[in-house]
Design a protein around this motif. Structure first.
Motif, PDB file in Angstrom:
ATOM      1  N   THR A 157       0.828  -1.209   0.000  1.00 57.26           N
ATOM      2  CA  THR A 157       0.000   0.000   0.000  1.00 57.26           C
ATOM      3  C   THR A 157       0.857   1.251   0.000  1.00 57.26           C
ATOM      4  OG1 THR A 157      -1.774  -1.149   1.175  1.00 57.26           O
ATOM      5  CG2 THR A 157      -1.776   1.260   1.280  1.00 57.26           C
ATOM      6  N   VAL A 186      -8.345 -12.006  -4.391  1.00 55.73           N
ATOM      7  CA  VAL A 186      -7.772 -10.726  -3.975  1.00 55.73           C
ATOM      8  C   VAL A 186      -8.126  -9.610  -4.954  1.00 55.73           C
ATOM      9  CG1 VAL A 186      -5.613  -9.473  -3.551  1.00 55.73           C
ATOM     10  CG2 VAL A 186      -5.884 -11.824  -2.728  1.00 55.73           C
ATOM     11  N   ALA A 187      -8.145  -9.930  -6.238  1.00 54.41           N
ATOM     12  CA  ALA A 187      -8.377  -8.910  -7.258  1.00 54.41           C
ATOM     13  C   ALA A 187      -9.858  -8.699  -7.529  1.00 54.41           C
ATOM     14  CB  ALA A 187      -7.679  -9.317  -8.550  1.00 54.41           C
ATOM     15  N   GLU A 240     -10.759  -6.702 -13.144  1.00 53.29           N
ATOM     16  CA  GLU A 240      -9.430  -6.097 -13.227  1.00 53.29           C
ATOM     17  C   GLU A 240      -8.323  -7.141 -13.329  1.00 53.29           C
ATOM     18  OE1 GLU A 240      -9.158  -3.612  -9.799  1.00 53.29           O
ATOM     19  OE2 GLU A 240     -10.353  -1.994 -10.681  1.00 53.29           O
ATOM     20  N   LYS A 266      -4.111  -5.139 -11.307  1.00 55.34           N
ATOM     21  CA  LYS A 266      -3.573  -4.079 -10.458  1.00 55.34           C
ATOM     22  C   LYS A 266      -2.381  -4.630  -9.668  1.00 55.34           C
ATOM     23  CE  LYS A 266      -6.413  -0.715 -11.458  1.00 55.34           C
ATOM     24  NZ  LYS A 266      -7.411  -0.224 -10.483  1.00 55.34           N
ATOM     25  N   ARG A 276      -0.999  -3.754  -6.872  1.00 55.58           N
ATOM     26  CA  ARG A 276      -1.225  -3.947  -5.441  1.00 55.58           C
ATOM     27  C   ARG A 276      -1.862  -5.308  -5.174  1.00 55.58           C
ATOM     28  NH1 ARG A 276      -3.589   1.393  -2.307  1.00 55.58           N
ATOM     29  NH2 ARG A 276      -1.706   2.717  -2.451  1.00 55.58           N
ATOM     30  N   GLN A 277      -2.846  -5.667  -5.958  1.00 53.22           N
ATOM     31  CA  GLN A 277      -3.560  -6.925  -5.739  1.00 53.22           C
ATOM     32  C   GLN A 277      -2.676  -8.128  -6.031  1.00 53.22           C
ATOM     33  OE1 GLN A 277      -6.771  -6.070  -8.415  1.00 53.22           O
ATOM     34  NE2 GLN A 277      -7.936  -4.901  -6.895  1.00 53.22           N
ATOM     35  N   THR A 322      -0.196  -8.498  -3.139  1.00 49.43           N
ATOM     36  CA  THR A 322      -0.853  -8.937  -1.910  1.00 49.43           C
ATOM     37  C   THR A 322      -1.134 -10.438  -1.954  1.00 49.43           C
ATOM     38  OG1 THR A 322      -1.849  -6.778  -1.505  1.00 49.43           O
ATOM     39  CG2 THR A 322      -2.930  -8.672  -0.489  1.00 49.43           C
ATOM     40  N   ALA A 323      -1.435 -10.947  -3.141  1.00 50.92           N
ATOM     41  CA  ALA A 323      -1.760 -12.370  -3.297  1.00 50.92           C
ATOM     42  C   ALA A 323      -0.528 -13.250  -3.466  1.00 50.92           C
ATOM     43  CB  ALA A 323      -2.668 -12.549  -4.514  1.00 50.92           C
TER      44      ALA A 323
END
Length: 284
Positions: free
Chosen positions: A31, A65-66, A70, A95, A97-98, A101-102
């Motif tokens: 983030t 997560v996404a 997207e 994205k 970020r996603q 994160t995953a």
């Protein structure tokens, strides 16, 4: 995944693993460092030779997560494929970020399942041509049995029972509690007349008692190669035989060549090293 894997259960597992990673918060590093509108392609790439299992699980993690609209995913190979270091397995566009994160949850599951499939393939290749079948056991990680047994199948192995209710396996402690092999077999057959029964023995004498009691499948526990060969000769086709306990990959072929029908290998699931797979990010 095939029809033996409960997709609803897998979905619940994926959600739980993601929640564990986020622990009710956010991915603070991602983030802070990644613009929310940035788009990238994440490529899952083999870092070592092996057999892949769990790509659909990896996709489920990414899609969980996404945002649905997207994310674009392309599979380069399918579960069960033999891959070499450097091979692309799957790519996902979405994205950044996603994707990040995953990443860890995706790799944790994919690397573990692919490790199980890879080790299984080595055992299967070791006994190829002997007629013996490599099977797993219930020595699985809690709550991961369904997926680990799926990975065994991806590696070319076969599954033993999934749960305690699928079939009876009369082990040494059951024999002690019942007062003998024959009595244990009689009690199980009386209580569950239609269930498949396997009897574990550690001597030729008990193997023959099991056969005479009506057992159609006998597990030969911790027997060396000469003793296994003797058991095969004396049972003489009256029951199927499964070697188990203390088996190693180095001796797998010698065990298979004794004439046993199955090799039960707990190591397929409880000791499989992960297959090294990485996630490489590239901008678009």
């Amino acid at each position: 995944m095939d029809e033996t894997v409960d997709r609803q259960w897998v979905g619940d597992l994926v959600r739980a693993t993601i929640e564990e990673d986020l622990a009710g918060g956010v991915d603070v590093t991602t983030t802070a460092t990644v613009d929310p509108d940035q788009v990238s392609v994440a490529e899952l790439v083999a870092r070592a030779d092996g057999v892949v299992a769990g790509l659909e699980i990896a996709e489920l993690v990414l899609r969980q997560v996404a945002a649905p609209d997207e994310l674009e995913i392309e599979h380069a190979v399918r579960d069960g494929a033999a891959v070499r270091a450097g091979d692309l397995l799957l790519s996902a566009r979405g994205k950044t970020r996603q994707l990040l994160t995953a990443e860890r949850t995706t790799l944790n599951l994919l690397c573990h399942l692919s490790g199980v499939a890879t080790l299984t393939r080595r055992w299967v290749e070791a006994v190829e041509g002997t007629g013996a079948v490599v099977r797993d056991t219930r020595k699985t990680m809690p709550l991961l049995r369904s997926l680990e047994k799926y990975a065994v199948r991806c590696g070319g192995g076969k599954n033993h029972r999934m749960a305690l209710s699928d079939a009876a396996l009369i082990k040494d402690n059951h024999v002690v509690a019942a007062g003998g092999v024959a009595e244990a077999f009689r009690l199980v057959r009386k209580a569950f007349p239609d269930i498949s029964i396997e009897v574990e023995v550690d001597s030729i004498e008990d193997a023959l008692i099991a056969v005479e009691s009506g057992a159609e499948l006998i597990l030969l526990d911790n027997m060396d190669v000469p003793l296994l060969r003797e058991a095969v000769e004396k049972v003489a086709g009256r029951a199927r035989l499964e070697a188990s306990g203390g088996l190693t990959l180095e001796q797998a072929r010698a065990v298979a060549e004794t004439g046993v029908d199955f090799l039960a290998v707990g190591a397929l699931t409880h000791s499989a090293p992960v297959l090294d797979i990485g996630l490489d990010l590239r901008e678009v």
